[in-house]
Structures are given as structure tokens and as C-alpha cells.
Design a protein around this motif. Sequence first.
Motif, short mmCIF file in Angstrom:
data_model
loop_
_atom_site.label_atom_id
_atom_site.label_comp_id
_atom_site.label_asym_id
_atom_site.label_seq_id
_atom_site.Cartn_x
_atom_site.Cartn_y
_atom_site.Cartn_z
N LYS A 106 -7.27 -0.64 -19.71
CA LYS A 106 -7.25 -2.07 -20.04
C LYS A 106 -7.42 -2.92 -18.78
N VAL A 107 -6.69 -2.56 -17.74
CA VAL A 107 -6.77 -3.32 -16.48
C VAL A 107 -8.17 -3.19 -15.88
N ILE A 108 -8.70 -1.99 -15.86
CA ILE A 108 -10.03 -1.77 -15.28
C ILE A 108 -11.11 -2.49 -16.08
N LYS A 109 -11.04 -2.41 -17.39
CA LYS A 109 -12.03 -3.10 -18.23
C LYS A 109 -11.94 -4.61 -18.09
N HIS A 110 -10.72 -5.12 -17.97
CA HIS A 110 -10.52 -6.57 -17.83
C HIS A 110 -11.04 -7.07 -16.48
N LEU A 111 -10.72 -6.37 -15.42
CA LEU A 111 -11.10 -6.80 -14.08
C LEU A 111 -12.53 -6.44 -13.72
N GLU A 112 -12.99 -5.27 -14.16
CA GLU A 112 -14.30 -4.75 -13.77
C GLU A 112 -14.47 -4.78 -12.24
N MET A 139 -11.60 -6.59 -6.33
CA MET A 139 -10.98 -5.41 -5.75
C MET A 139 -9.70 -5.09 -6.51
N LEU A 140 -9.51 -3.80 -6.81
CA LEU A 140 -8.30 -3.33 -7.46
C LEU A 140 -7.60 -2.37 -6.52
N ILE A 141 -6.31 -2.63 -6.27
CA ILE A 141 -5.53 -1.78 -5.37
C ILE A 141 -4.45 -1.09 -6.20
N LEU A 142 -4.56 0.22 -6.31
CA LEU A 142 -3.55 1.01 -7.01
C LEU A 142 -2.42 1.32 -6.04
N GLY A 143 -1.21 1.00 -6.42
CA GLY A 143 -0.06 1.20 -5.53
C GLY A 143 0.12 0.04 -4.57
N ARG A 197 1.61 -12.96 -8.83
CA ARG A 197 0.76 -13.02 -10.03
C ARG A 197 -0.47 -12.13 -9.93
N ASN A 198 -0.80 -11.68 -8.75
CA ASN A 198 -1.96 -10.80 -8.57
C ASN A 198 -1.57 -9.32 -8.61
N ILE A 199 -0.31 -9.04 -8.89
CA ILE A 199 0.14 -7.66 -9.04
C ILE A 199 0.70 -7.48 -10.44
N VAL A 200 0.13 -6.53 -11.16
CA VAL A 200 0.59 -6.27 -12.53
C VAL A 200 1.28 -4.91 -12.60
N GLN A 201 2.23 -4.83 -13.50
CA GLN A 201 2.97 -3.59 -13.69
C GLN A 201 2.20 -2.70 -14.66
N VAL A 202 1.80 -1.54 -14.18
CA VAL A 202 1.03 -0.59 -15.00
C VAL A 202 1.46 0.82 -14.64
N GLN A 244 -6.66 -7.71 -7.19
CA GLN A 244 -5.67 -7.41 -8.22
C GLN A 244 -4.95 -6.14 -7.78
N GLY A 245 -3.63 -6.16 -7.82
CA GLY A 245 -2.86 -4.99 -7.46
C GLY A 245 -2.16 -4.42 -8.67
N ILE A 246 -1.91 -3.13 -8.62
CA ILE A 246 -1.16 -2.44 -9.67
C ILE A 246 0.06 -1.81 -9.03
#
Length: 87
Positions: A54-60, A3-7, A39-44, A29-31
Motif C-alpha cells: 500500500k505504501v509503495i503503490k501510494h508513493l511510487e 524517496m522511501l526509507i525503510l527503517g 508526518r513523513n514517517i509512517v508506521q508499517v 517518506q520514511g517507514i
Amino acid sequence: MKMLILGATGYLGSMIFGLALKLQDTFVQGISRYANENRNIVQVDVTDKISLEKVIKHLEPEVVIWSLMNGEKEDVLIDKLLRRKQN
């Protein structure tokens, strides 16, 4: 599930992020636009196409949750990101 959470550090995003971390068999993974010690939140910068891809391709991710908000510029942000996903 991935799961990717934007914001992920905003009001809504942080609530969703906290709940999602409790789910079994789910990698979250959070953005955020800001640096974060979690560590599960990256600055993007989500308006930077290359960084976001890059984040989307890495995490899928199988699930993407949009909790971004930018007040006056929110419509521009939505337009930029949704157009990229449609193309």
C-alpha cells in the motif's frame, strides 16, 4: 524525486532521513515499525506484504533505501522482502 526509507527511525535510517529531507526537489517518506510524530514517517510492519505494498503503490518511489536491521532475524527479513520484489 520520491524517496522511501525503510527503517527511518533507526540509527542509520534516521541519519539518512535527516540528510534526505535537505535535498531539493525530493519528497522523502520514511517507514518505521513504531509510531512517530513526524508526518513523513509512517508506521508499517514491513513483514506485512499488504501494508508495505500500500505504501509503495501510494508513493511510487523512484529510490528505496533499505536501512532495516533486526539482529537475529535480519536474514529472514531480507529474504522475505527481496523475494517479494523479485516475484
